[in-house]
Design an enzyme around this catalytic site. Structure first.
Site, PDB file in Angstrom:
ATOM      1  N   LYS A  83      30.335  45.726  81.742  1.00 41.19           N
ATOM      2  CA  LYS A  83      30.396  45.162  80.392  1.00 41.19           C
ATOM      3  C   LYS A  83      31.778  44.545  80.181  1.00 41.19           C
ATOM      4  CE  LYS A  83      28.597  46.991  76.012  1.00 41.19           C
ATOM      5  NZ  LYS A  83      28.458  48.249  75.255  1.00 41.19           N
TER       6      LYS A  83
HETATM    7  O1  G3P Z   1      27.407  49.359  72.263  1.00 37.33           O
HETATM    8  C1  G3P Z   1      28.024  48.644  71.300  1.00 37.33           C
HETATM    9  C2  G3P Z   1      27.416  48.718  69.908  1.00 37.33           C
HETATM   10  O2  G3P Z   1      26.105  49.137  69.952  1.00 37.33           O
HETATM   11  C3  G3P Z   1      28.280  49.393  68.910  1.00 37.33           C
HETATM   12  O3  G3P Z   1      27.611  49.735  67.730  1.00 37.33           O
HETATM   13  O4  G3P Z   1      27.493  50.942  65.571  1.00 37.33           O
HETATM   14  O5  G3P Z   1      29.687  50.799  66.795  1.00 37.33           O
HETATM   15  O6  G3P Z   1      28.713  48.794  65.692  1.00 37.33           O
HETATM   16  P1  G3P Z   1      28.424  50.083  66.377  1.00 37.33           P
END
Ligand code: G3P
Length: 218
Positions: A83
């Site tokens: 990633k």
């Molecule tokens: O994997 C990255 C993403 O899903 C992060 O989510 O909830 O931290 O915005 P969030």
């Protein structure tokens, strides 16, 4: 649509993988920090539990550093996906890593043009963050629809749309309606997908009536 789980919690991953419905895992530095474990060890364990792609994020910010970190992480297991962030260096690293035959997930995508560049750089996955766009008053799902339209316009693009930053079951449904390839979902939201109060109510009534018959199937 494929379901990935967005966590580095190995116990959660194991539990969800047991359902046979899990297609992959995504992690990020924040999720690794939350797990409290050693990154490499956690990654090894996740890769032994799930056969599908497991995203492991680099932390270097220059392209050469990202490529070097990506090479190290890719050696951990065949199903590691590297990633990288959607920066110019990230795109450069994406091109180099994918040319070596390792899958790349380009993350922190917030615009359709960024998604177009990631596809051009050879990304296997693009991760648009819907929840974080909603948080600032934008419409995250509008971005998914835009990317879907653009990618469908070009037959040679095989980058998969991996909807990230999912916060609710509604996000999952909307992503599926648009035709996104993958949803990476936090464990609690993933579990909620199977829940409905009418299912619980209906099952209780069926079982109560069944008990009255005095019968058993086995
Ligand atoms: O994997 C990255 C993403 O899903 C992060 O989510 O909830 O931290 O915005 P969030």
């Amino acid at each position: 649509m494929k379901f990935f789980v967005d966590t580095a919690d190995v116990a959660e991953i194991r539990d969800l993988a047991d359902t046979g419905l899990l297609d992959g895992v995504t992690t990020n530095p924040s999720l690794i920090a939350k797990s409290g474990g050693d990154f490499i060890e956690v990654l090894k364990e996740i890769c032994s539990v799930v056969a599908g792609p497991v995203s492991a994020e680099v932390t270097a910010t220059d392209a050469d550093g990202m490529v070097a970190e990506g090479k190290k992480l890719a050696k951990i297991a065949d199903n590691v996906t590297i990633k990288v962030p959607l920066t110019w260096d990230g795109l450069k690293a994406c091109r180099a890593i994918s040319q070596h035959g390792t899958k790349v997930n380009v993350t922190l995508c917030f615009s359709a043009n960024q998604a177009l560049l990631a596809a051009k750089a050879g990304a296997s996955f693009i991760s648009p963050f819907v929840g974080r766009l909603d948080d600032i008053g934008h419409d995250g799902m509008e971005l998914i629809a835009e990317i879907k339209t653009i990618y469908d316009n070009y037959a040679h693009i095989d980058t998969e749309i991996l909807v990230a930053s999912i916060r609710t079951p509604m996000h999952v449904k909307q992503a599926a309606m648009i035709g996104a390839d993958v949803a990476t979902v936090p464990p609690d939201v993933l579990r909620k997908l199977a829940n409905h109060s009418l299912t619980d109510k209906g099952l209780a009534a069926f079982l109560a009536d069944w008990q009255k018959t005095g019968q058993a199937i086995l």
